[in-house]
Design an enzyme around this catalytic site. Sequence first.
Site, PDB file in Angstrom:
ATOM      1  CG  ASP A   1     -42.604  15.391  17.174  1.00 46.45           C
ATOM      2  OD1 ASP A   1     -41.441  15.353  17.610  1.00 46.45           O
ATOM      3  OD2 ASP A   1     -42.976  16.169  16.267  1.00 46.45           O
TER       4      ASP A   1
ATOM      5  CG  ASP B   1     -37.477  19.144  12.836  1.00 44.52           C
ATOM      6  OD1 ASP B   1     -37.268  18.109  13.494  1.00 44.52           O
ATOM      7  OD2 ASP B   1     -38.542  19.777  12.867  1.00 44.52           O
TER       8      ASP B   1
END
Length: 381
Positions: free
Chosen positions: A125, A183
Amino acid sequence: MLAATPPMGWNSWNMFGATVNAGIVKQTADALVAGGLKEAGYQYIVIDDHWHGGRDAANRLFPDPHKFPDGMKAVSDYIHARGLKFGIYSDAGPLTCGGRPASQDNEEIDAQTFAEWGVDFLKYDWCSAEDTRANAEYRYSRMSAALKATGREIVFSICEWGHHRPWLWGAKAGGQLWRTTGDIGDSWNNVIAKWSGVLYGIDSIGFEQQRGLESYAGPGHWNDTDMLVVGLRGRSREITGAGCTDTEYRTHFSLWCMLAAPLMLGCDVRSMDSSTHEILTNREAIAVDQDPLGQQGFRASRNGMAEIWKKPLADGQLAVGLFNRGDTIRPIPAPWSDLEISGDYQVRDLWAHADMGVFDSLYSVEVEPHGCALLRLVPVK
Ligand code: GLA
């Protein structure tokens, strides 16, 4: 080759967020096998954020002892014993998105730890890292070099949300896939809590830009439009309302298959209802995603709310998606000219699992609101 077709599996984040633990992961492994999902192709079980305990005196990461009382190797062994593969999560900055210890300047020791645990897939990430392209290229390259140095084959999943156009450098930085979007959440077109709906996955960076991305995908290097929300039914890690309808879940799945996107399940597969199971195990749709040619599909034409998507497949075949963005049922005619083909094609409907006949210039079907017909066209010689 690693990730010769888009990776398929399950990831803990969408459903479980910070509550992931060994029990959930092991039960998920069992459910993937028992429910026929492993057989349908889902093989990676990825533990996302919040597995961490901390770093020990030797600076090695260790898992939260309450969530993973027997350690990570035990979970990994359990997964491998079922013929599945084990994935884990870290971050290129000093802290993960959930504020857990991440791998910046610990790339080598963390890669070594992951390899010792038998990790086969690392999602990496971008929270808390210095948000520049130079740093992204440096950090992702450094971790992928560290993974390679372990000698273990580990799929490297770059998750910097498209900030620095990872499709331009992600493969060189050692990634087999890279997120192109932020997301997504379990809704169609709304922003609920802070999560955007499914359509965001295909529209977020402006459709025309997303459209050009198909040229960067291929065997071993894929664009990633985020994990699936199919089957969450509003029960994800945060309360997000009613969730998508079955039609919307089917469309979401269809479009991800057309995009040759990684298919990472996000729902609780231990208690999957039958329509979710039917969508996620549609072998004919999965075959579009996993087609060996590895070509990402794209929108071939648009007429108002009606879109025609095309994905070239091996052996001169093609997949076609007829996608109705609108709120009313409408016929969507797909003329061969829009698909840039000519001649006779056998049309198979991949949701109806039915051969529709041979057509020579156009195929048309009524598509429900937010629906997507998914077709395979096979040239008739
Ligand atoms: C970011 C990622 C998500 C998930 C969370 C975990 O938001 O994009 O996919 O990994 O972090 O905190």
